[in-house]
Design a protein around this motif. Structure first.
Motif, PDB file in Angstrom:
ATOM      1  N   ARG A   1       0.846  -1.186   0.000  1.00 47.97           N
ATOM      2  CA  ARG A   1       0.000   0.000   0.000  1.00 47.97           C
ATOM      3  C   ARG A   1       0.888   1.245   0.000  1.00 47.97           C
ATOM      4  NH1 ARG A   1      -4.920   0.407  -0.214  1.00 47.97           N
ATOM      5  NH2 ARG A   1      -5.401  -1.651   0.599  1.00 47.97           N
ATOM      6  N   GLU A   2       0.467   2.254  -0.742  1.00 52.51           N
ATOM      7  CA  GLU A   2       1.172   3.529  -0.792  1.00 52.51           C
ATOM      8  C   GLU A   2       1.386   4.048   0.631  1.00 52.51           C
ATOM      9  OE1 GLU A   2       0.544   7.917  -2.875  1.00 52.51           O
ATOM     10  OE2 GLU A   2      -1.121   6.513  -2.770  1.00 52.51           O
TER      11      GLU A   2
ATOM     12  N   ALA B   1      -2.900   2.595  -4.248  1.00 51.53           N
ATOM     13  CA  ALA B   1      -3.121   3.936  -3.707  1.00 51.53           C
ATOM     14  C   ALA B   1      -3.626   3.826  -2.274  1.00 51.53           C
ATOM     15  CB  ALA B   1      -4.123   4.701  -4.579  1.00 51.53           C
ATOM     16  N   ALA B   2      -3.206   4.724  -1.443  1.00 49.50           N
ATOM     17  CA  ALA B   2      -3.568   4.694  -0.027  1.00 49.50           C
ATOM     18  C   ALA B   2      -5.085   4.696   0.178  1.00 49.50           C
ATOM     19  CB  ALA B   2      -2.937   5.883   0.697  1.00 49.50           C
ATOM     20  N   THR B   3      -5.836   5.273  -0.748  1.00 47.31           N
ATOM     21  CA  THR B   3      -7.291   5.366  -0.626  1.00 47.31           C
ATOM     22  C   THR B   3      -8.027   4.188  -1.235  1.00 47.31           C
ATOM     23  OG1 THR B   3      -7.398   6.671  -2.630  1.00 47.31           O
ATOM     24  CG2 THR B   3      -7.270   7.879  -0.533  1.00 47.31           C
ATOM     25  N   SER B   4      -7.322   3.305  -1.955  1.00 41.87           N
ATOM     26  CA  SER B   4      -7.995   2.169  -2.603  1.00 41.87           C
ATOM     27  C   SER B   4      -8.258   1.055  -1.593  1.00 41.87           C
ATOM     28  CB  SER B   4      -7.169   1.645  -3.779  1.00 41.87           C
ATOM     29  OG  SER B   4      -6.009   1.015  -3.302  1.00 41.87           O
ATOM     30  N   LYS B   5      -9.247   0.226  -1.900  1.00 43.17           N
ATOM     31  CA  LYS B   5      -9.572  -0.911  -1.037  1.00 43.17           C
ATOM     32  C   LYS B   5      -8.723  -2.104  -1.449  1.00 43.17           C
ATOM     33  CE  LYS B   5     -14.246   0.578  -0.121  1.00 43.17           C
ATOM     34  NZ  LYS B   5     -15.654   0.253  -0.179  1.00 43.17           N
TER      35      LYS B   5
END
Length: 170
Positions: A75-76, A165-169
Motif C-alpha cells: 500500500r502507498e 493507492a492509499a485510498t484504494s480498497k
C-alpha cells in the motif's frame, strides 16, 4: 634530505584519492558514507527507516533465474523490509525501479559488465546468504525489480511490485 612531501606529491595523492571516491562500490556491503547520505526520492519510492517497517516480505532468489514471489502488492505509504534469500550458488541482486530504469541499467551493465554500483534501491546477495532492503513505497503504481547480474535479467529474473493507492480498497 628533506622528508616532507612536495606540493606536487600531495596534489597527486589527493587527486588519486578523490577520483577513487567517485567510483561506485562493488557488489557487496554498502560503505558507511552511502548509508548516511540523505535519501533520494525516486519514482518508485524512497529509502525507508528500519524503525518504520510495517511488514517484512521474504523473497527467494534462485539459480533458475526466479524470484519467489515475483509479484508483490503493498500500500502507498508503507515502509517494507524486503528480506532476500539467495538459495542459489551464484550472486544475485534485486534492483528496484521503473521498467525504463531497469532496462536502461541492464543495457549499461551489458556495456560495462564489471561496473561497480551500490544504491539504496539495490541489494546484492552472495550465494547462500540473506540481504535486506528497507523501502518506503510512497508513490502508487506498478514498479519493477530485477537481477542485473550477468545475463540474469535477459533470462527472465524479474518481478513486479504493485503499490496500491492509499485510498484504494484491498
Amino acid at each position: 634530505m628533506n622528508k616532507t612531501p612536495t606540493l606536487a606529491a600531495v596534489c597527486l595523492a589527493l587527486a588519486a584519492f578523490s577520483t577513487g571516491s567517485h567510483a561506485h562500490e562493488k557488489h557487496g556491503a554498502k560503505p558507511k558514507a552511502a548509508a548516511t547520505a540523505a535519501p533520494e526520492q525516486k519514482p518508485w519510492g524512497i529509502a525507508g527507516k528500519p524503525g518504520a517497517v510495517r511488514r517484512t516480505i521474504d523473497i527467494a532468489m534462485a539459480d533458475d533465474m526466479s524470484f519467489t514471489p515475483s509479484v508483490i502488492e503493498v500500500r502507498e505509504g508503507d515502509t517494507i523490509r524486503l528480506r532476500l534469500k539467495n538459495k542459489g550458488k551464484e550472486l544475485h541482486e534485486l534492483v528496484l525501479g521503473t521498467e525504463a530504469e531497469i532496462a536502461n541499467h541492464a543495457a549499461l551493465m551489458k556495456k560495462h559488465p564489471e561496473m561497480e554500483h551500490d544504491e539504496p534501491w539495490m541489494v546484492h546477495v552472495p550465494a547462500g546468504k540473506t540481504g535486506d532492503m528497507v523501502w518506503t513505497f510512497n508513490r502508487a503504481g506498478d514498479f519493477d525489480f530485477a537481477c542485473l547480474v550477468k545475463d540474469h535479467f535477459e533470462l527472465g529474473m524479474a518481478g513486479r511490485i504493485r503499490v496500491l493507492a492509499a485510498t484504494s480498497k484491498p
